[in-house]
Design an enzyme around this catalytic site. Structure first.
Site, mmCIF file in Angstrom:
data_model
loop_
_atom_site.group_PDB
_atom_site.id
_atom_site.type_symbol
_atom_site.label_atom_id
_atom_site.label_comp_id
_atom_site.label_asym_id
_atom_site.label_seq_id
_atom_site.Cartn_x
_atom_site.Cartn_y
_atom_site.Cartn_z
ATOM 1 N N GLU A 24 8.493 16.201 16.196
ATOM 2 C CA GLU A 24 8.990 16.154 14.825
ATOM 3 C C GLU A 24 8.224 17.145 13.955
ATOM 4 O O GLU A 24 6.992 17.124 13.909
ATOM 5 C CB GLU A 24 8.824 14.734 14.270
ATOM 6 C CG GLU A 24 9.428 14.540 12.905
ATOM 7 C CD GLU A 24 9.306 13.098 12.418
ATOM 8 O OE1 GLU A 24 10.228 12.629 11.721
ATOM 9 O OE2 GLU A 24 8.291 12.451 12.735
ATOM 10 N N GLU A 75 9.789 1.466 10.936
ATOM 11 C CA GLU A 75 10.692 2.621 11.017
ATOM 12 C C GLU A 75 9.823 3.854 11.164
ATOM 13 O O GLU A 75 9.012 4.175 10.284
ATOM 14 C CB GLU A 75 11.581 2.756 9.780
ATOM 15 C CG GLU A 75 12.630 3.832 9.989
ATOM 16 C CD GLU A 75 13.308 4.282 8.730
ATOM 17 O OE1 GLU A 75 13.089 5.445 8.328
ATOM 18 O OE2 GLU A 75 14.041 3.479 8.141
ATOM 19 N N LYS A 119 0.848 -1.185 0.000
ATOM 20 C CA LYS A 119 0.000 0.000 0.000
ATOM 21 C C LYS A 119 0.884 1.235 0.000
ATOM 22 O O LYS A 119 1.394 1.643 1.044
ATOM 23 C CB LYS A 119 -0.929 0.038 1.212
ATOM 24 C CG LYS A 119 -1.873 1.239 1.175
ATOM 25 C CD LYS A 119 -2.447 1.577 2.517
ATOM 26 C CE LYS A 119 -3.150 2.918 2.483
ATOM 27 N NZ LYS A 119 -2.274 4.036 2.055
ATOM 28 N N CYS A 175 12.781 11.261 7.421
ATOM 29 C CA CYS A 175 12.752 10.830 8.819
ATOM 30 C C CYS A 175 14.122 10.893 9.471
ATOM 31 O O CYS A 175 14.216 10.978 10.698
ATOM 32 C CB CYS A 175 12.172 9.421 8.935
ATOM 33 S SG CYS A 175 13.002 8.210 7.896
#
Length: 526
Positions: A395, A263, A190, A297
């Site tokens: 973040e 992750e 996906k 990231c």
């Protein structure tokens, strides 16, 4: 001072051929009439229309994948790797086409699309070369030398559900799917709807290169609609995305005891030591903070600069950031491109505006650039960012970095580790040995010395992943392939059984076995 821009070449440059779009769309598993229109981040105009998958389509994808996987797993590993050996050459030959696709669906600069191209080419080649060795049966030491013979076997998990993010859709799809397939699995993939074209492109290419069509199924749609059926039939789950999303996946698959790798997010620190080469560090910091407009990231969002070098480094860094070239061109002229989603522009704007309102100082950037494109935001540098601000601990995932002074090593290690995350870090020094000593104290899955992120990430022979809230498991290295397998131990006993032979009673058998431990130790057999 606003960042300079690189003029685009014209509207036609930001279009894809309709026949290419149609060919790619045909690979989406979809039996309905629903479609989604993908907008171009550069312009806001429609880029492509693709079919949407429903829950029934996901179940059908699982059925096809499971049937195809059985035949695929029976092939020798050296046969399974052949399409991926061919892939490296094919990617090089069609490089310009895939770079265009990546840029147009994500809005990133071409130099950052190139990183995705290189990652898929090199990572898939790494595993294609090593999969036969990593997956072959291995002899292991038995309990009794010469009497117990042990073999370790690797079997595919079955069907892997892989959910890839929108920020690096080509790299974080194909480079994980390649080892999963080489291990003998089928994959239900996906991708994010906005950035599904690059995944469909490489699937189309691999089928052309000999990959059986049904071992890689792509479904496109709303996670609320297709997320549960995607996870509920999978034998393994691989996810790259937010920490919140990773926790939800882990909770969903836990009742079935399905393994997973995740992750997740990061708030990555960079440490500039007092002996750092200022000019080299400035150049590296620009890449570390603003690659893909900070939508990475493992990019740097916190920078700690030693007192001894702060007053030389910060002005040069700010000057370099103000001079960065922004643009929408499908060439290598721009140093930074667009954000991908309106929600990212909103999040970046909210973080920066809140920080400024509460006392932070903007040294560079700090504003959106709708004059370039609807989702552009200037590369931004701030100081005086306090602990209560969202920008400090959470973040941002955008082109924003905050800078802090520090005085000694213990202090900076404590501050670097003062986060729920532990994905990546960067250390800059003229002494690699000093850098390695400091790196070992940082709680992050990867630490780069005199580089922001690429040195560790692109070293495919070594694992990459996060500590703490930044993830579970690793990609790359042997683990990046073997995690997609079930390990089986087969032991056979020869010449004697694990009980007293003949008329030997248990007392003497116990003494014989006990003394055998000393003999094996002395002879270093054990």
């Amino acid at each position: 001072m606003a960042s300079p821009t690189v003029p685009a070449k014209g509207a036609a440059e930001h279009e894809l051929p309709q026949n290419l779009i149609d060919r790619l769309a045909s690979h989406v598993v979809s039996g309905g009439a629903d479609t989604a229109t993908i907008p171009s981040p550069f312009t806001g105009e429609p880029l492509a229309t693709v079919p949407i998958s429903g829950a029934g389509d996901v179940r059908e994808a699982h059925r096809r994948a499971r049937e195809a996987q059985r035949a695929w797993a029976r092939l020798p590993v050296r046969e399974r790797v052949k399409p991926f050996l061919r892939l490296a050459d094919a990617l090089v030959d069609r490089r310009e086409e895939i770079l265009d696709v990546i840029q147009l669906e994500t809005g990133k600069a071409r130099r950052h699309a190139l990183e995705e191209f290189l990652d898929v080419a090199l990572c898939s080649l790494y595993y294609a070369r090593r999969a036969p060795r990593l997956l072959k049966p291995r002899r292991r030491q038995g309990m009794m030398p010469g009497v117990t013979r042990v073999q370790e076997l690797r079997h595919p998990k079955g069907v892997v559900a892989l959910i890839a993010p929108w920020n690096y859709p080509f790299a974080l799809g194909a480079s994980d799917i390649a080892p999963a397939l080489m291990a003998g699995n089928a994959v239900i993939h996906k991708p994010d709807t906005q950035t599904c074209l690059s995944s469909l492109w490489v699937l189309d290419l691999l089928v052309e290169l000999g990959l059986p069509r049904d071992v890689w199924q792509i479904v496109v749609g709303d996670p609320a609609e297709i997320g549960d059926p995607l996870l509920d039939e999978a034998d393994y789950v691989s996810f790259t995305g937010s920490t919140r999303g990773g926790k939800a996946i882990a909770e969903r698959v836990a009742p079935r005891l399905v393994a997973y790798s995740l992750e997740l997010g990061g708030k990555n620190p960079m440490i500039v030591m007092p002996d750092a080469d200022v000019e080299r560090t400035v150049r590296g910091a620009v890449r570390a903070c603003f690659t893909n407009a900070g939508q990475l990231c493992i990019s740097i969002e916190r920078m700690y600069v030693h007192d001894d070098v702060y007053d030389r480094f910060v002005p040069r860094f700010v000057e370099a950031v103000k001079g960065m070239k922004l643009g929408t061109g499908l060439d290598f002229g721009a140093e930074m491109g667009s954000l991908t989603y309106p929600r990212q522009l909103e999040a970046v704007t909210r973080h920066v505006d809140q920080a400024v309102k509460e006392g932070a100082t903007v040294l560079a950037g700090g504003q959106a650039r709708p004059d370039i494109g609807p989702l552009f935001y200037e590369p931004t540098v701030l100081t005086d960012v306090g602990e209560g601000m969202d920008l400090c601990a959470n973040e941002t995932f955008g082109p924003v970095v905050s800078i802090y002074r520090y005085r000694d090593e213990d202090e900076v290690v404590a501050r670097a580790n003062d986060t729920q995350y532990g994905l990546n870090a960067s250390v800059w020094t003229k002494s690699p040995s000093k850098g390695r000593r400091l790196a070992a104290r940082i709680q992050a899955g990867t630490v780069n010395i005199n580089d922001g992120y690429g040195a560790a990430y692109a070293s495919y022979d070594s694992p990459m992943g996060g500590m703490k809230q930044s993830g579970v498991g690793r990609r790359h290295g042997s683990e990046g392939l073997l995690k997609f397998t079930e390990v089986q131990t087969v032991a056979s006993q020869h010449f004697m059984d694990l009980e007293p032979p003949g008329s030997l009673d248990y007392d003497r058998f116990a003494a014989f076995m006990a003394n055998g431990i000393k003999v094996m130790k002395k002879l270093r057999i054990k």
